[in-house]
Design a protein around this motif. Structure first.
Motif, PDB file in Angstrom:
ATOM      1  N   GLN A 125       0.922  -1.180  -0.029  1.00  0.00           N
ATOM      2  CA  GLN A 125       0.131   0.079   0.015  1.00  0.00           C
ATOM      3  C   GLN A 125       0.916   1.353  -0.104  1.00  0.00           C
ATOM      4  O   GLN A 125       0.457   2.035   0.759  1.00  0.00           O
ATOM      5  N   ILE A 126       1.874   1.205  -0.656  1.00  0.00           N
ATOM      6  CA  ILE A 126       2.748   2.347  -0.858  1.00  0.00           C
ATOM      7  C   ILE A 126       2.709   2.760  -2.401  1.00  0.00           C
ATOM      8  O   ILE A 126       3.040   2.029  -3.192  1.00  0.00           O
ATOM      9  N   PRO A 127       2.137   4.363  -2.671  1.00  0.00           N
ATOM     10  CA  PRO A 127       2.012   4.541  -4.127  1.00  0.00           C
ATOM     11  C   PRO A 127       3.023   4.185  -4.835  1.00  0.00           C
ATOM     12  O   PRO A 127       4.444   4.495  -4.460  1.00  0.00           O
ATOM     13  N   ALA A 128       2.836   3.594  -6.163  1.00  0.00           N
ATOM     14  CA  ALA A 128       4.040   3.538  -6.970  1.00  0.00           C
ATOM     15  C   ALA A 128       4.680   4.446  -7.304  1.00  0.00           C
ATOM     16  O   ALA A 128       6.008   4.479  -7.750  1.00  0.00           O
ATOM     17  N   SER A 129       3.883   5.645  -7.622  1.00  0.00           N
ATOM     18  CA  SER A 129       4.553   7.041  -8.135  1.00  0.00           C
ATOM     19  C   SER A 129       5.635   7.349  -6.917  1.00  0.00           C
ATOM     20  O   SER A 129       6.836   8.024  -7.404  1.00  0.00           O
ATOM     21  N   HIS A 140      12.746  -1.273   0.687  1.00  0.00           N
ATOM     22  CA  HIS A 140      11.940   0.205   0.812  1.00  0.00           C
ATOM     23  C   HIS A 140      10.718  -0.044   1.012  1.00  0.00           C
ATOM     24  O   HIS A 140      10.278   0.778   1.956  1.00  0.00           O
ATOM     25  N   SER A 141      10.059  -0.998   0.516  1.00  0.00           N
ATOM     26  CA  SER A 141       8.404  -1.387   1.061  1.00  0.00           C
ATOM     27  C   SER A 141       8.321  -1.550   2.643  1.00  0.00           C
ATOM     28  O   SER A 141       7.809  -1.029   3.232  1.00  0.00           O
ATOM     29  N   PRO A 168       7.041   1.501  11.796  1.00  0.00           N
ATOM     30  CA  PRO A 168       6.391   2.276  12.722  1.00  0.00           C
ATOM     31  C   PRO A 168       6.669   3.975  12.261  1.00  0.00           C
ATOM     32  O   PRO A 168       5.664   4.581  12.368  1.00  0.00           O
ATOM     33  N   ARG A 169       7.885   4.221  11.962  1.00  0.00           N
ATOM     34  CA  ARG A 169       8.183   5.281  11.768  1.00  0.00           C
ATOM     35  C   ARG A 169       7.395   6.250  10.574  1.00  0.00           C
ATOM     36  O   ARG A 169       7.115   7.254  10.666  1.00  0.00           O
ATOM     37  N   TYR A 170       6.842   5.537   9.782  1.00  0.00           N
ATOM     38  CA  TYR A 170       6.208   5.830   8.310  1.00  0.00           C
ATOM     39  C   TYR A 170       4.679   5.277   8.508  1.00  0.00           C
ATOM     40  O   TYR A 170       3.949   5.486   7.458  1.00  0.00           O
ATOM     41  N   GLN A 171       4.280   4.684   9.149  1.00  0.00           N
ATOM     42  CA  GLN A 171       2.853   3.867   9.567  1.00  0.00           C
ATOM     43  C   GLN A 171       1.899   4.947   9.199  1.00  0.00           C
ATOM     44  O   GLN A 171       0.832   4.592   8.655  1.00  0.00           O
ATOM     45  N   LYS A 223       8.517  14.936   6.556  1.00  0.00           N
ATOM     46  CA  LYS A 223       8.322  15.245   7.901  1.00  0.00           C
ATOM     47  C   LYS A 223       8.875  14.110   8.634  1.00  0.00           C
ATOM     48  O   LYS A 223       9.265  14.396   9.864  1.00  0.00           O
ATOM     49  N   ALA A 224       8.646  12.799   8.119  1.00  0.00           N
ATOM     50  CA  ALA A 224       9.165  11.708   9.113  1.00  0.00           C
ATOM     51  C   ALA A 224      10.506  11.367   8.955  1.00  0.00           C
ATOM     52  O   ALA A 224      11.167  10.691   9.913  1.00  0.00           O
ATOM     53  N   GLY A 225      11.329  12.399   8.253  1.00  0.00           N
ATOM     54  CA  GLY A 225      12.699  12.250   8.372  1.00  0.00           C
ATOM     55  C   GLY A 225      13.539  11.301   7.102  1.00  0.00           C
ATOM     56  O   GLY A 225      14.718  10.881   7.353  1.00  0.00           O
ATOM     57  N   TYR A 226      12.718  10.835   6.012  1.00  0.00           N
ATOM     58  CA  TYR A 226      13.399  10.092   5.351  1.00  0.00           C
ATOM     59  C   TYR A 226      14.819  10.719   4.775  1.00  0.00           C
ATOM     60  O   TYR A 226      15.654  10.014   4.474  1.00  0.00           O
ATOM     61  N   ALA A 227      14.697  11.874   4.342  1.00  0.00           N
ATOM     62  CA  ALA A 227      15.901  12.612   3.906  1.00  0.00           C
ATOM     63  C   ALA A 227      15.987  13.906   4.776  1.00  0.00           C
ATOM     64  O   ALA A 227      15.155  14.556   5.459  1.00  0.00           O
ATOM     65  N   THR A 228      17.320  14.275   4.461  1.00  0.00           N
ATOM     66  CA  THR A 228      17.760  15.627   5.160  1.00  0.00           C
ATOM     67  C   THR A 228      17.479  16.930   4.204  1.00  0.00           C
ATOM     68  O   THR A 228      17.542  18.059   4.854  1.00  0.00           O
ATOM     69  N   ASP A 229      17.384  16.572   2.748  1.00  0.00           N
ATOM     70  CA  ASP A 229      17.310  17.705   2.067  1.00  0.00           C
ATOM     71  C   ASP A 229      16.024  18.536   2.233  1.00  0.00           C
ATOM     72  O   ASP A 229      14.806  17.944   2.230  1.00  0.00           O
TER      73      ASP A 229
END
Length: 187
Positions: free
Chosen positions: A62-66, A129-130, A136-139, A158-164
């Motif tokens: 259930q993670i958007p393919a885009s 990746h999925s 829990p961090r991205y749930q 917002k959840a901190g996946y990247a620092t950019d």
């Protein structure tokens, strides 16, 4: 099918995603249009190669393919970064728990000692990746509609996946520039 090298014209180079992230860059810098077109083609070829994997992961997790495709493109420079070519890591996935049960390599990122996962193949990278985005961090993102790529992009940042600080905006530009949102409707 691999694209022709974009640096066919000597003396000019740019990253694969530059035409998507900064549409007027080539013109402003006097870079021939053929290089910009070739870079864009590398991105389209990446999407053609991995769209079915992203759709399968969307159905399973259930993670958007885009979002998956845009992150793969951005994090791996359309599959041509050192991390992608040497380690099959298309998402900048770092090691957890000091490499217990996995293989890792050092690539400088935020700090010189960052350790990144090594995968046997690209599909394994997509699966990890999925699993990462199912943690829990991205749930909380799973509460969003599967077609809300903007909500997902901002939520990942917002959840901190990247620092950019422009990470979400970049994902959205990539999704809209390549019409990746169409793959969200195929699951």
């Amino acid at each position: 099918k691999k694209s022709k090298p974009a640096e066919a014209v000597k003396g000019f180079s740019m990253r694969n995603l530059t035409p998507l992230l900064s549409p007027g860059y080539a013109k402003r810098k006097g870079i021939p249009q053929e290089i910009s077109d070739a870079k864009l083609q590398v991105c389209k070829d990446y999407v053609s190669q991995y769209a079915s994997v992203a759709i399968a992961e969307m159905k399973a997790h259930q993670i958007p393919a885009s979002i998956t495709l845009a992150q793969g493109l951005l994090e791996s420079d359309a599959g041509e970064s050192v991390l992608a070519t040497e380690s099959n890591n298309h998402f900048g996935i770092k090691c957890r728990t000091k490499c217990l049960g996995c293989t890792c390599r050092n690539y400088s990122d935020d700090i010189i000692y960052d350790m990144f996962r090594v995968f046997d193949d690209v599909q394994e990278s997509y699966r990890e990746h999925s699993l990462l985005l199912s943690s829990p961090r991205y749930q909380h993102l799973k509460k969003l509609d599967a077609t809300d790529y903007k909500g997902w992009a901002h939520g990942l940042k917002k959840a901190g996946y990247a620092t950019d600080p422009k990470y979400a905006d970049k994902l959205i530009l990539i999704i809209e520039g390549l019409a990746l949102y169409q793959y969200d409707r195929k699951a």
